[in-house]
Design a protein around this motif. Structure first.
Motif, short mmCIF file in Angstrom:
data_model
loop_
_atom_site.label_atom_id
_atom_site.label_comp_id
_atom_site.label_asym_id
_atom_site.label_seq_id
_atom_site.Cartn_x
_atom_site.Cartn_y
_atom_site.Cartn_z
N ARG A 137 -9.09 3.05 14.42
CA ARG A 137 -10.25 3.92 14.27
C ARG A 137 -10.17 4.68 12.95
NH1 ARG A 137 -13.22 6.09 19.58
NH2 ARG A 137 -13.07 4.18 20.83
N LEU A 138 -11.31 4.78 12.30
CA LEU A 138 -11.43 5.55 11.06
C LEU A 138 -11.91 6.95 11.44
CD1 LEU A 138 -11.49 5.18 7.84
CD2 LEU A 138 -13.97 5.03 8.15
N TYR A 139 -11.21 7.96 10.95
CA TYR A 139 -11.60 9.33 11.30
C TYR A 139 -11.91 10.15 10.06
CZ TYR A 139 -6.76 10.58 10.06
OH TYR A 139 -5.58 10.76 9.38
N LEU A 140 -12.70 11.19 10.27
CA LEU A 140 -12.93 12.25 9.28
C LEU A 140 -12.40 13.53 9.90
CD1 LEU A 140 -16.56 11.31 8.20
CD2 LEU A 140 -14.51 11.15 6.76
N ALA A 141 -11.51 14.22 9.19
CA ALA A 141 -10.88 15.42 9.72
C ALA A 141 -11.09 16.59 8.76
CB ALA A 141 -9.39 15.19 9.95
N TRP A 142 -11.37 17.75 9.32
CA TRP A 142 -11.66 18.97 8.54
C TRP A 142 -10.51 19.95 8.72
CZ3 TRP A 142 -12.75 24.23 9.12
CH2 TRP A 142 -13.53 24.83 8.11
N PHE A 143 -9.90 20.35 7.60
CA PHE A 143 -8.78 21.28 7.64
C PHE A 143 -9.12 22.64 7.04
CE2 PHE A 143 -6.98 17.04 7.77
CZ PHE A 143 -6.00 17.15 8.74
N GLY A 144 -10.34 22.81 6.60
CA GLY A 144 -10.77 24.04 5.96
C GLY A 144 -11.81 23.71 4.91
N GLU A 145 -12.44 24.75 4.39
CA GLU A 145 -13.49 24.53 3.40
C GLU A 145 -12.96 23.74 2.21
OE1 GLU A 145 -17.24 24.46 3.36
OE2 GLU A 145 -16.36 25.96 4.70
N GLY A 146 -13.60 22.58 1.94
CA GLY A 146 -13.17 21.74 0.83
C GLY A 146 -12.04 20.79 1.16
N LEU B 238 -4.60 13.15 15.22
CA LEU B 238 -5.39 14.29 14.75
C LEU B 238 -4.73 15.60 15.16
CD1 LEU B 238 -7.82 13.30 13.17
CD2 LEU B 238 -7.45 11.77 15.09
N LEU B 239 -4.15 15.64 16.35
CA LEU B 239 -3.44 16.83 16.81
C LEU B 239 -2.17 17.05 15.98
CD1 LEU B 239 -3.95 16.25 20.61
CD2 LEU B 239 -4.65 18.33 19.41
N GLU B 240 -1.44 15.99 15.71
CA GLU B 240 -0.20 16.11 14.94
C GLU B 240 -0.46 16.57 13.51
OE1 GLU B 240 2.21 12.69 17.47
OE2 GLU B 240 1.50 12.25 15.44
N GLN B 241 -1.58 16.17 12.95
CA GLN B 241 -1.90 16.58 11.58
C GLN B 241 -2.44 18.00 11.49
OE1 GLN B 241 -4.26 13.91 9.25
NE2 GLN B 241 -3.04 12.13 9.76
N GLY B 242 -2.76 18.59 12.63
CA GLY B 242 -3.30 19.94 12.62
C GLY B 242 -4.75 20.00 12.20
N ALA B 243 -5.53 18.94 12.48
CA ALA B 243 -6.95 18.93 12.13
C ALA B 243 -7.68 20.01 12.93
CB ALA B 243 -7.55 17.56 12.44
N LEU B 244 -8.40 20.89 12.23
CA LEU B 244 -9.13 21.96 12.92
C LEU B 244 -10.36 21.40 13.62
CD1 LEU B 244 -8.85 24.83 10.28
CD2 LEU B 244 -7.35 24.30 12.22
N ALA B 245 -10.92 20.33 13.09
CA ALA B 245 -12.05 19.63 13.72
C ALA B 245 -12.06 18.21 13.17
CB ALA B 245 -13.38 20.34 13.46
N ARG C 178 0.91 22.85 2.86
CA ARG C 178 0.66 24.23 2.42
C ARG C 178 -0.83 24.50 2.28
NH1 ARG C 178 3.21 28.23 -0.84
NH2 ARG C 178 1.83 30.05 -0.73
N ALA C 179 -1.59 23.52 1.76
CA ALA C 179 -3.03 23.70 1.60
C ALA C 179 -3.71 23.87 2.95
CB ALA C 179 -3.62 22.51 0.85
N LYS C 180 -3.26 23.11 3.95
CA LYS C 180 -3.84 23.22 5.29
C LYS C 180 -3.53 24.60 5.89
CE LYS C 180 -2.95 18.31 6.29
NZ LYS C 180 -2.23 17.40 7.22
N VAL C 181 -2.28 25.01 5.78
CA VAL C 181 -1.84 26.27 6.40
C VAL C 181 -2.60 27.45 5.83
CG1 VAL C 181 0.12 27.84 6.62
CG2 VAL C 181 0.44 25.39 7.02
N GLU C 182 -2.87 27.44 4.53
CA GLU C 182 -3.56 28.57 3.91
C GLU C 182 -4.98 28.74 4.40
OE1 GLU C 182 -3.12 27.86 -0.26
OE2 GLU C 182 -1.14 28.83 -0.34
N HIS C 183 -5.55 27.71 5.04
CA HIS C 183 -6.91 27.82 5.57
C HIS C 183 -6.93 28.27 7.03
CE1 HIS C 183 -8.04 25.71 1.90
NE2 HIS C 183 -9.28 25.94 2.19
N TRP C 184 -5.77 28.55 7.61
CA TRP C 184 -5.76 29.01 8.99
C TRP C 184 -6.31 30.43 9.13
CZ3 TRP C 184 -0.09 27.38 10.57
CH2 TRP C 184 -0.04 25.99 10.65
#
Length: 304
Positions: A104-113, A129-136, A168-174
């Motif tokens: 399956r091909l997914y699109l995952a959002w981790f924060g603005e941009g 998706l859960l392991e990567q920490g995808a917010l949506a 680090r980029a993902k975490v800063e958007h939490w």
């Protein structure tokens, strides 16, 4: 997790919607669900060792035949020989052209941009998706590995989404991640644009797949703690301890009883260390970096 010589941590993975910490002792495997509110304490023993590889045709990890040592403070959890035969890494590095499975091909959002495109084996469900920490996230298409990989490359080369973001980029958007409606709108629009770009590709498009939101699952409805200490390195004799919050991808947030800021631990750093119980002992021997919520930008117009 106990044993005469301790249990060697093999990290955190998600299965059936549950975050599981695992460790091995010889050929025995122990799993423990990460339950918010649980008090944990582990003393780390070294040297830190390679955790082996997932080989083609096997469901369980094969122990490292060399019992090789790995860097005590690195994110890599395998020695070079095990990396060379690991099927997950081979897939990520495009060394497997087709394995007969549906992807399956997914699109995952981790924060603005931070919009990511990726693929996952259909049999894994939503674990990746859960392991990567995808917010949506949402699934956009499905098909065989070659076709889904070409679709992934098409979307990444178009600039719609990227294939990788650093942790680090993902975490800063939490701290700030908008609201549910915004996340749903961004992903719905991105999927529609993706389907336009994938016209003529040999994949099944999934226009009706829902947008799934993980912000509440990760305990981030109110954002990350205003201040916390990120664990940057571990060492022999260190103690990891605290009260668990909801896991976020492969990260653990642990509240400390002494009133100090919570600890944020990327469990990849824990992997490869021998763990023994350390009940009642405070966290110690950790390399920590303070993180503080950025101040909101001043939007007030100047008087002069």
């Amino acid at each position: 997790m106990s044993g005469a010589d301790g249990w060697v941590s093999t990290g955190l993975a998600w299965r059936d919607g549950r975050a599981l910490l695992s460790a091995v002792h010889g050929r025995r495997t122990h799993e423990r669900e990460v339950v918010p509110g649980t008090e944990v304490g582990w003393s780390l023993g070294g040297p830190r060792r390679c955790i082996g590889a997932l080989l083609a045709g096997r469901d369980e990890r094969t122990p490292c035949p060399h019992r090789a040592g790995i860097a005590p403070d690195g994110a890599s959890v395998q020695c070079a020989p095990c990396q060379s035969v690991d099927r997950g890494l081979a897939l990520a590095r495009d060394r497997i052209l087709d394995d007969g499975r549906t992807y399956r091909l997914y699109l995952a959002w981790f924060g603005e941009g931070l919009l990511k495109v990726g693929l996952t084996a259909e049999q894994r469900g939503t674990s990746r998706l859960l392991e990567q920490g995808a917010l949506a996230w949402t699934f956009a298409a499905r098909g065989g590995l070659p076709a889904v990989r070409r679709a992934e490359l098409t979307l990444s080369s178009s600039g719609l989404a990227r294939e990788r973001f650093k942790a680090r980029a993902k975490v800063e958007h939490w701290w700030e991640h908008g609201d549910t409606d915004h996340r749903r709108a961004v992903l719905t629009d991105a999927r529609a644009r993706a389907h336009e770009l994938l016209h003529g590709h040999d994949v099944e498009l999934l226009p009706g797949h829902p947008v799934v939101d993980h912000v509440a699952v990760f305990g981030l409805t109110g954002g990350a703690p205003d201040a916390y200490h990120a664990v940057e390195g571990l060492a022999h004799g260190a103690v990891v301890a605290g009260r668990l919050r909801a896991p976020i991808g492969r990260h653990l947030l642990l509240d400390r009883p002494d009133g100090e800021p919570p600890l944020l631990l990327d469990t990849r750093l824990l992997t490869g260390w021998t763990l023994t119980p350390a009940p009642g002992r405070p966290a110690s021997g950790l390399s920590l970096v303070p993180r503080v919520r950025p101040e909101a930008p001043d939007t007030q117009e100047p008087l002069f």
